[in-house]
Write a protein that holds these residues in place. Structure first.
Motif, PDB file in Angstrom:
ATOM      1  N   GLU A 227      -8.652  39.569  60.077  1.00 15.38           N
ATOM      2  CA  GLU A 227      -8.879  39.703  58.635  1.00 15.38           C
ATOM      3  C   GLU A 227     -10.331  39.498  58.250  1.00 15.38           C
ATOM      4  N   GLN A 228     -11.163  39.101  59.222  1.00 15.64           N
ATOM      5  CA  GLN A 228     -12.559  38.802  58.933  1.00 15.64           C
ATOM      6  C   GLN A 228     -13.353  40.091  58.695  1.00 15.64           C
ATOM      7  N   PRO A 229     -13.978  40.237  57.507  1.00 14.87           N
ATOM      8  CA  PRO A 229     -14.834  41.411  57.280  1.00 14.87           C
ATOM      9  C   PRO A 229     -16.094  41.331  58.140  1.00 14.87           C
ATOM     10  N   LEU A 230     -16.428  42.424  58.814  1.00  9.02           N
ATOM     11  CA  LEU A 230     -17.574  42.450  59.705  1.00  9.02           C
ATOM     12  C   LEU A 230     -18.751  43.161  59.059  1.00  9.02           C
ATOM     13  N   VAL A 231     -19.915  42.910  59.602  1.00 14.07           N
ATOM     14  CA  VAL A 231     -21.122  43.623  59.165  1.00 14.07           C
ATOM     15  C   VAL A 231     -20.952  45.102  59.477  1.00 14.07           C
ATOM     16  N   ASP A 232     -21.442  45.967  58.591  1.00 13.05           N
ATOM     17  CA  ASP A 232     -21.323  47.413  58.808  1.00 13.05           C
ATOM     18  C   ASP A 232     -21.887  47.804  60.164  1.00 13.05           C
ATOM     19  N   GLY A 233     -21.113  48.604  60.890  1.00 15.58           N
ATOM     20  CA  GLY A 233     -21.565  49.089  62.196  1.00 15.58           C
ATOM     21  C   GLY A 233     -20.914  48.383  63.361  1.00 15.58           C
ATOM     22  N   PHE A 234     -20.029  47.394  63.080  1.00 16.18           N
ATOM     23  CA  PHE A 234     -19.382  46.648  64.153  1.00 16.18           C
ATOM     24  C   PHE A 234     -17.867  46.699  63.987  1.00 16.18           C
ATOM     25  N   SER A 235     -17.157  46.618  65.110  1.00 12.18           N
ATOM     26  CA  SER A 235     -15.700  46.471  65.098  1.00 12.18           C
ATOM     27  C   SER A 235     -15.292  45.634  66.306  1.00 12.18           C
ATOM     28  N   ILE A 236     -14.159  44.917  66.182  1.00 11.39           N
ATOM     29  CA  ILE A 236     -13.686  44.068  67.274  1.00 11.39           C
ATOM     30  C   ILE A 236     -13.072  44.939  68.365  1.00 11.39           C
ATOM     31  N   ALA A 237     -13.590  44.837  69.578  1.00 12.50           N
ATOM     32  CA  ALA A 237     -13.044  45.577  70.718  1.00 12.50           C
ATOM     33  C   ALA A 237     -12.068  44.721  71.519  1.00 12.50           C
ATOM     34  N   ASP A 238     -12.359  43.441  71.666  1.00  5.22           N
ATOM     35  CA  ASP A 238     -11.497  42.562  72.453  1.00  5.22           C
ATOM     36  C   ASP A 238     -11.803  41.113  72.088  1.00  5.22           C
ATOM     37  N   ALA A 239     -10.813  40.258  72.262  1.00 10.05           N
ATOM     38  CA  ALA A 239     -10.985  38.829  71.995  1.00 10.05           C
ATOM     39  C   ALA A 239     -10.212  38.034  73.041  1.00 10.05           C
ATOM     40  N   GLN A 258     -22.908  52.356  65.725  1.00 13.94           N
ATOM     41  CA  GLN A 258     -24.110  53.158  65.479  1.00 13.94           C
ATOM     42  C   GLN A 258     -25.030  53.075  66.696  1.00 13.94           C
ATOM     43  N   SER A 259     -25.784  54.120  66.928  1.00 12.37           N
ATOM     44  CA  SER A 259     -26.660  54.153  68.094  1.00 12.37           C
ATOM     45  C   SER A 259     -27.815  53.176  67.965  1.00 12.37           C
ATOM     46  N   VAL A 291     -21.038  45.781  72.808  1.00 16.96           N
ATOM     47  CA  VAL A 291     -20.823  46.893  73.738  1.00 16.96           C
ATOM     48  C   VAL A 291     -20.876  48.208  72.968  1.00 16.96           C
ATOM     49  N   GLU A 292     -21.143  49.275  73.696  1.00 17.55           N
ATOM     50  CA  GLU A 292     -21.132  50.583  73.063  1.00 17.55           C
ATOM     51  C   GLU A 292     -19.684  51.060  72.909  1.00 17.55           C
ATOM     52  N   ARG A 294     -16.184  52.817  73.301  1.00 19.30           N
ATOM     53  CA  ARG A 294     -15.544  53.231  74.550  1.00 19.30           C
ATOM     54  C   ARG A 294     -15.629  54.733  74.761  1.00 19.30           C
ATOM     55  N   ALA A 295     -15.474  55.477  73.682  1.00 20.01           N
ATOM     56  CA  ALA A 295     -15.552  56.937  73.804  1.00 20.01           C
ATOM     57  C   ALA A 295     -16.911  57.362  74.337  1.00 20.01           C
ATOM     58  N   LEU A 296     -17.965  56.706  73.838  1.00 20.24           N
ATOM     59  CA  LEU A 296     -19.313  57.042  74.280  1.00 20.24           C
ATOM     60  C   LEU A 296     -19.527  56.636  75.734  1.00 20.24           C
ATOM     61  N   SER A 297     -18.999  55.447  76.102  1.00 19.83           N
ATOM     62  CA  SER A 297     -19.175  54.990  77.484  1.00 19.83           C
ATOM     63  C   SER A 297     -18.410  55.877  78.457  1.00 19.83           C
ATOM     64  N   GLU A 298     -17.235  56.390  78.034  1.00 15.66           N
ATOM     65  CA  GLU A 298     -16.461  57.291  78.889  1.00 15.66           C
ATOM     66  C   GLU A 298     -17.179  58.623  79.069  1.00 15.66           C
ATOM     67  N   ASP A 299     -17.782  59.132  77.985  1.00 12.58           N
ATOM     68  CA  ASP A 299     -18.533  60.386  78.089  1.00 12.58           C
ATOM     69  C   ASP A 299     -19.721  60.228  79.026  1.00 12.58           C
ATOM     70  N   THR A 300     -20.389  59.070  78.919  1.00  7.99           N
ATOM     71  CA  THR A 300     -21.558  58.827  79.768  1.00  7.99           C
ATOM     72  C   THR A 300     -21.155  58.744  81.238  1.00  7.99           C
ATOM     73  N   ALA A 301     -19.993  58.093  81.487  1.00  5.79           N
ATOM     74  CA  ALA A 301     -19.515  57.937  82.859  1.00  5.79           C
ATOM     75  C   ALA A 301     -19.117  59.266  83.465  1.00  5.79           C
ATOM     76  N   SER A 302     -18.565  60.154  82.643  1.00  2.72           N
ATOM     77  CA  SER A 302     -18.137  61.450  83.167  1.00  2.72           C
ATOM     78  C   SER A 302     -19.327  62.381  83.355  1.00  2.72           C
TER      79      SER A 302
END
Length: 302
Positions: A227-239, A258-259, A291-292, A294-302
């Protein structure tokens, strides 16, 4: 000296006094139940003195030898205490079963009752001191002491109740039971209280293995995090939350949407989440990992 160490000192002194009283009376009355109570108090005293040292160590800073601190000593001591109680119970069961099969032993009822009153009073005093201190300063060490004193209070009190019953029936047709009352008490106490030392061993072992703590420690924090509002440009990936003794280890992965992000945004977001963790865990180390996506990291890995 902080509250925890003061309480452990008081607990250790009371346990040592009761141990000397119990072992002396156990030898004099030849009562297995009183001897078990005395040895249990001796064990409590030894573990309390060790706990004082561990409480001091956990208050120290990290060093090269222990870069994560001394917090793992807490669950280790709790586990050792649980194992020690289980071994003590096993020896008590074995000895009293042999005595019972050999025909029992005539108890010295009067002297055993003399033992019970100060024993129960001392156990209840120590239990109350540990309870109050644990409410003010939550600690695995104090909780283990509190549970141990509660068990001991019940054992000592039950000895008195059982002996009063024996006094009432010893001249009746079932008075022959008096020869076995001491062994029956030890066997019943040993079986009833197997659960508590088992839980001490189980919980201490889980913490040493860095297993996830109980839901009661994690659900409120994770719910607040969602429920914690985050700064624009961030989202929780894992805890992830782990617990070692009194220390909680919190690791939060944040996806950067954001890049490019300003350094001030990173610092602000880190402070915000660490402040949230401090609301739920008094003693914690919170690591924020950016972290960047996941979609971007997967594209980079491929």
């Amino acid at each position: 000296m902080d509250l925890e160490r003061k309480t452990l000192v008081v607990s250790a002194i009371i346990a040592l006094l009761l141990a000397m009283w119990g072992i002396a009376m156990g030898v004099y009355t030849e009562s297995g139940a009183i001897m078990l109570d005395g040895v249990f108090n001796l064990l409590s005293s030894v573990m309390a003195f060790i706990g004082i040292r561990i409480a001091y160590l956990t208050s120290q800073n990290y060093n090269e030898r222990f870069p994560m601190g001394y917090f793992a000593f807490e669950p280790l001591m709790v586990m050792v205490k649980g194992i020690s109680i289980l071994v003590l119970v096993a020896f008590a069961l074995s000895a009293n079963l042999q005595t019972m099969l050999a025909g029992g032993r005539e108890p010295q009822i009067g002297m055993m009752l003399v033992y019970v009153v100060p024993a129960v009073a001392g156990c209840l005093l120590a239990w109350y001191v540990c309870l109050r201190s644990n409410q003010k300063q939550a600690s695995n060490l104090l909780l283990a002491e509190q549970q141990g004193w509660l068990i001991n209070s019940v054992i000592s009190g039950a000895i008195g109740v059982a002996l009063i019953i024996v006094l009432l029936i010893q001249d009746s047709s079932i008075g022959w039971i008096a020869r076995y009352v001491d062994q029956i008490l030890v066997i019943v106490f040993s079986l009833v209280f197997l659960k508590d030392p088992y839980l001490l061993v189980k919980n201490g072992f889980k913490e040493l293995l860095l297993s996830a703590p109980d839901d009661a420690h994690t659900k409120p924090f994770l719910a607040a995090l969602n429920e914690q509002p985050l700064v624009d440009g961030f989202s929780i990936a894992d805890a992830m939350v782990m617990k070692t003794g009194r220390r909680f280890w919190v690791t939060l992965e944040l996806e950067c949407q954001q890049s490019q992000l300003a350094l001030s945004d990173l610092v602000q977001q880190r402070k915000q989440l660490r402040a949230l963790a401090n609301q739920f865990y008094e003693n914690n180390y919170t690591e924020i990992v950016f972290v960047e996506p996941r979609a971007l990291s997967e594209d980079t890995a491929s």
